[in-house]
Scaffold this motif. Sequence first.
Motif, mmCIF file in Angstrom:
data_model
loop_
_atom_site.group_PDB
_atom_site.id
_atom_site.type_symbol
_atom_site.label_atom_id
_atom_site.label_comp_id
_atom_site.label_asym_id
_atom_site.label_seq_id
_atom_site.Cartn_x
_atom_site.Cartn_y
_atom_site.Cartn_z
ATOM 1 N N VAL A 1 -6.032 3.412 -4.818
ATOM 2 C CA VAL A 1 -6.768 2.358 -4.119
ATOM 3 C C VAL A 1 -7.156 1.245 -5.085
ATOM 4 O O VAL A 1 -7.017 0.049 -4.771
ATOM 5 N N ARG B 1 -10.650 5.115 1.460
ATOM 6 C CA ARG B 1 -9.690 4.375 2.288
ATOM 7 C C ARG B 1 -10.391 3.392 3.218
ATOM 8 O O ARG B 1 -9.848 2.328 3.515
ATOM 9 N N GLY C 1 -5.907 1.059 3.400
ATOM 10 C CA GLY C 1 -6.341 2.321 2.804
ATOM 11 C C GLY C 1 -5.788 3.526 3.542
ATOM 12 O O GLY C 1 -5.332 4.497 2.930
ATOM 13 N N ALA D 1 0.831 -1.206 0.000
ATOM 14 C CA ALA D 1 0.000 0.000 0.000
ATOM 15 C C ALA D 1 0.866 1.257 0.000
ATOM 16 O O ALA D 1 0.591 2.218 -0.731
ATOM 17 N N CYS E 1 -11.141 0.345 1.205
ATOM 18 C CA CYS E 1 -9.883 -0.373 0.999
ATOM 19 C C CYS E 1 -9.496 -1.148 2.255
ATOM 20 O O CYS E 1 -9.043 -2.299 2.174
ATOM 21 N N THR F 1 -11.830 -4.294 2.492
ATOM 22 C CA THR F 1 -11.520 -5.293 1.460
ATOM 23 C C THR F 1 -10.190 -5.971 1.742
ATOM 24 O O THR F 1 -10.055 -7.193 1.596
ATOM 25 N N LEU G 1 -5.817 -2.606 -4.823
ATOM 26 C CA LEU G 1 -6.706 -3.758 -4.652
ATOM 27 C C LEU G 1 -6.478 -4.798 -5.744
ATOM 28 O O LEU G 1 -6.480 -6.005 -5.474
#
Length: 421
Positions: free
Chosen positions: A228, A380, A302, A88, A383, A386, A232
């Motif tokens: 993002v 975020r 995120g 990230a 994110c 997930t 992902l």
Amino acid sequence: MAIFKKLSLAAWIGIGLVLGVVVGTVAPDIAVQLKPLGDVFIRMIKMIVVPLIFSSLVMGIAGTGDFKKLGRLGGKSILWFEVATTLALIVGLVAVNLMEPGVGVTMTHVGSNEAVTKAASSHGLDHVQMLVNIVPTNIIDAMGRGDMLQIIFFSCLFAIAAAGSGKEGLHIIDLSKSVAHIMFKVTHYVMYVSPIGIFGAIAYTIGEYGIEMLMPLIKLVVCLYIAVAVFLVLTVALASAVTKTNLFPLLKTLKEPMVLAFSTAASEAALPIAMERLEKARIPSHIVSFVLPLGYTFNLDGSTLYSAIAVVFLSQVYGIPFPLELQVVMLLTLMVSTKGIAGVPGAALIVIAGTAAAFGLPVEGIAILLGVDRVLDMARTMCNVTGNCIAAVVVARWENDVTADDLKEHIREENAELSSL
């Protein structure tokens, strides 16, 4: 009418979101009065989270009685969390350097001066104290505050004690199973009103702040949303390689918790439904109930990604050189400072302020971020949710609690069931 009956819950949530944007734009005075709709929905979700987490953990851990496995779960979870948050940070740095969202932005006094002052005066988080705070002094207080790490600690200890208590412990395990089942039923009832709650929350946000708040910072918003999306895709691809299963169909399984997290900007809102979706895809409940809450503290993908973008954004706004070698040092700093911040109000702001100050960047620039923070927070939070769901699937495969073929089939079956609703 027949068309409306065929719409899935996710579709209704999407309709509520769109209507909220429309009402907030067209009738802002009315929209700001709809805030209670969103507040009530969020409160209904939060009342589910603690009993669901506690009962699921006790049921899963005490039910297996394998405490070595519990240690392995923790170790493997933390390992994956570190991989995901590092990815990230890298994606965030690449995105902000390529798109340069801060170049050409004129500093304005947007947001709360009080919040900026508070962030500026903060010298970061005491990580030793954070470890101490894992142990609750009052579990009822911890549950009232929704402190996930303290709840996990107590639940694990309670489950171990229940497993070692013979017949009395079996009664507790059976009770936990019943409570977990009932809480999932309560979640279903609450989800029926989710489109109304999301409509109210979005309408209020747009009506209160106005779409025009995005105009000066539209490039920053686009930068974060693209970052993002890229993160992902890369995370699912990496998880697919690790689990030897194509996990992209998992995103369809998770569409409802993803939409909930995005529209409410509240991770708690998506947690119960995310747990249910993963368990229906046959991810073991003891893994889901352990990894997801733990991820809310240690795997905020995120928020981590956003922190990297925000710090470099500030350097671009003020035209202060921030060479790549310094950005790498910042990355290493954020790898530590973003851990364990979930329960701290305004934690992302504190981390960004502390990191910016450490690298000689004007902390006052955070004011410009506050004006669009709600829009940024939506991405975020989605994110974060997930990323934690993906982590649970990866850990389940590492533990060999589900085979690659079974996982693929379970996800396909769950998606087929969702499509038929």
